[in-house]
Write a protein that holds these residues in place. Structure first.
Motif, PDB file in Angstrom:
ATOM      1  N   ASP A  36      30.504  39.585  39.595  1.00 27.88           N
ATOM      2  CA  ASP A  36      31.164  38.251  39.714  1.00 27.88           C
ATOM      3  C   ASP A  36      32.447  38.444  40.414  1.00 27.88           C
ATOM      4  O   ASP A  36      33.641  38.579  39.667  1.00 27.88           O
ATOM      5  CB  ASP A  36      31.320  37.936  38.290  1.00 27.88           C
ATOM      6  CG  ASP A  36      31.714  36.476  38.088  1.00 27.88           C
ATOM      7  OD1 ASP A  36      31.801  35.683  38.976  1.00 27.88           O
ATOM      8  OD2 ASP A  36      32.217  35.784  36.868  1.00 27.88           O
ATOM      9  N   THR A  37      32.500  38.034  41.794  1.00 28.46           N
ATOM     10  CA  THR A  37      33.688  38.357  42.466  1.00 28.46           C
ATOM     11  C   THR A  37      34.208  36.939  43.236  1.00 28.46           C
ATOM     12  O   THR A  37      32.862  36.042  43.457  1.00 28.46           O
ATOM     13  CB  THR A  37      33.770  39.501  43.487  1.00 28.46           C
ATOM     14  OG1 THR A  37      32.625  39.368  44.451  1.00 28.46           O
ATOM     15  CG2 THR A  37      33.421  40.717  42.865  1.00 28.46           C
ATOM     16  N   VAL A  38      35.108  36.739  43.759  1.00 29.81           N
ATOM     17  CA  VAL A  38      35.437  35.574  44.372  1.00 29.81           C
ATOM     18  C   VAL A  38      36.457  36.112  45.641  1.00 29.81           C
ATOM     19  O   VAL A  38      37.252  36.788  45.673  1.00 29.81           O
ATOM     20  CB  VAL A  38      36.168  34.523  43.612  1.00 29.81           C
ATOM     21  CG1 VAL A  38      37.478  34.988  42.858  1.00 29.81           C
ATOM     22  CG2 VAL A  38      36.492  33.117  44.431  1.00 29.81           C
ATOM     23  N   LYS A  39      36.345  35.332  46.805  1.00 28.89           N
ATOM     24  CA  LYS A  39      37.124  35.720  47.829  1.00 28.89           C
ATOM     25  C   LYS A  39      38.168  34.672  47.978  1.00 28.89           C
ATOM     26  O   LYS A  39      38.226  33.647  47.649  1.00 28.89           O
ATOM     27  CB  LYS A  39      36.055  35.263  49.205  1.00 28.89           C
ATOM     28  CG  LYS A  39      36.760  35.687  50.644  1.00 28.89           C
ATOM     29  CD  LYS A  39      36.031  35.439  51.755  1.00 28.89           C
ATOM     30  CE  LYS A  39      36.634  34.620  52.719  1.00 28.89           C
ATOM     31  NZ  LYS A  39      36.066  34.136  53.831  1.00 28.89           N
ATOM     32  N   LEU A  40      39.292  35.495  48.189  1.00 25.80           N
ATOM     33  CA  LEU A  40      40.813  34.957  48.093  1.00 25.80           C
ATOM     34  C   LEU A  40      41.056  34.628  49.389  1.00 25.80           C
ATOM     35  O   LEU A  40      40.589  34.980  50.401  1.00 25.80           O
ATOM     36  CB  LEU A  40      41.742  35.896  47.703  1.00 25.80           C
ATOM     37  CG  LEU A  40      41.457  36.680  46.311  1.00 25.80           C
ATOM     38  CD1 LEU A  40      42.397  37.662  45.928  1.00 25.80           C
ATOM     39  CD2 LEU A  40      41.528  35.559  45.177  1.00 25.80           C
ATOM     40  N   LEU A  41      41.897  33.350  49.601  1.00 23.91           N
ATOM     41  CA  LEU A  41      42.331  32.759  50.712  1.00 23.91           C
ATOM     42  C   LEU A  41      43.507  33.683  51.204  1.00 23.91           C
ATOM     43  O   LEU A  41      44.391  34.163  50.491  1.00 23.91           O
ATOM     44  CB  LEU A  41      42.854  31.369  50.658  1.00 23.91           C
ATOM     45  CG  LEU A  41      41.941  30.390  50.108  1.00 23.91           C
ATOM     46  CD1 LEU A  41      42.435  29.127  49.940  1.00 23.91           C
ATOM     47  CD2 LEU A  41      40.812  30.263  51.216  1.00 23.91           C
ATOM     48  N   SER A  42      43.568  33.938  52.357  1.00 20.73           N
ATOM     49  CA  SER A  42      44.584  34.885  52.920  1.00 20.73           C
ATOM     50  C   SER A  42      45.431  34.186  53.673  1.00 20.73           C
ATOM     51  O   SER A  42      45.452  33.125  54.274  1.00 20.73           O
ATOM     52  CB  SER A  42      43.971  35.853  53.951  1.00 20.73           C
ATOM     53  OG  SER A  42      43.079  36.893  53.287  1.00 20.73           O
ATOM     54  N   THR A  43      47.073  34.492  53.643  1.00 19.30           N
ATOM     55  CA  THR A  43      47.931  33.999  54.545  1.00 19.30           C
ATOM     56  C   THR A  43      48.297  34.760  55.537  1.00 19.30           C
ATOM     57  O   THR A  43      48.226  35.946  55.581  1.00 19.30           O
ATOM     58  CB  THR A  43      49.093  33.757  53.651  1.00 19.30           C
ATOM     59  OG1 THR A  43      49.446  34.951  53.127  1.00 19.30           O
ATOM     60  CG2 THR A  43      49.042  32.780  52.576  1.00 19.30           C
ATOM     61  N   VAL A  44      48.366  34.118  56.854  1.00 17.85           N
ATOM     62  CA  VAL A  44      48.772  34.979  58.079  1.00 17.85           C
ATOM     63  C   VAL A  44      50.033  34.696  58.515  1.00 17.85           C
ATOM     64  O   VAL A  44      50.296  33.445  58.534  1.00 17.85           O
ATOM     65  CB  VAL A  44      47.655  34.392  59.144  1.00 17.85           C
ATOM     66  CG1 VAL A  44      48.034  35.319  60.514  1.00 17.85           C
ATOM     67  CG2 VAL A  44      46.018  34.843  58.637  1.00 17.85           C
TER      68      VAL A  44
END
Length: 70
Positions: A36-44
């Protein structure tokens, strides 16, 4: 190859995986074996210089320099 950051909803750990962009939304298992994982939004961070107009704009918190936040 891009790196994507994920968070395990079971144990709360965050981890990164290098994978092709075509597989960026594929499920990723936690290193501890949880599914049960979720992809995180990355900041650039993007470097550059400010234009003259934005350099002279008033600063402040909130909306458009703080003008609408009373």
């Amino acid at each position: 190859m891009p790196r994507y950051e994920y968070r395990c909803r079971t144990c709360g750990d965050t981890f990164e995986l290098s994978r092709p962009m075509a597989e960026s939304s594929a499920p990723a298992d936690c290193p501890a074996g949880h599914e049960d994982t979720v992809k995180l939004l990355s900041t650039v961070a993007v470097g550059g210089t400010a234009s003259t107009a934005s350099a002279s704009a008033p600063s402040g918190g909130g909306c458009c320099g703080g003008g609408c936040c009373g």
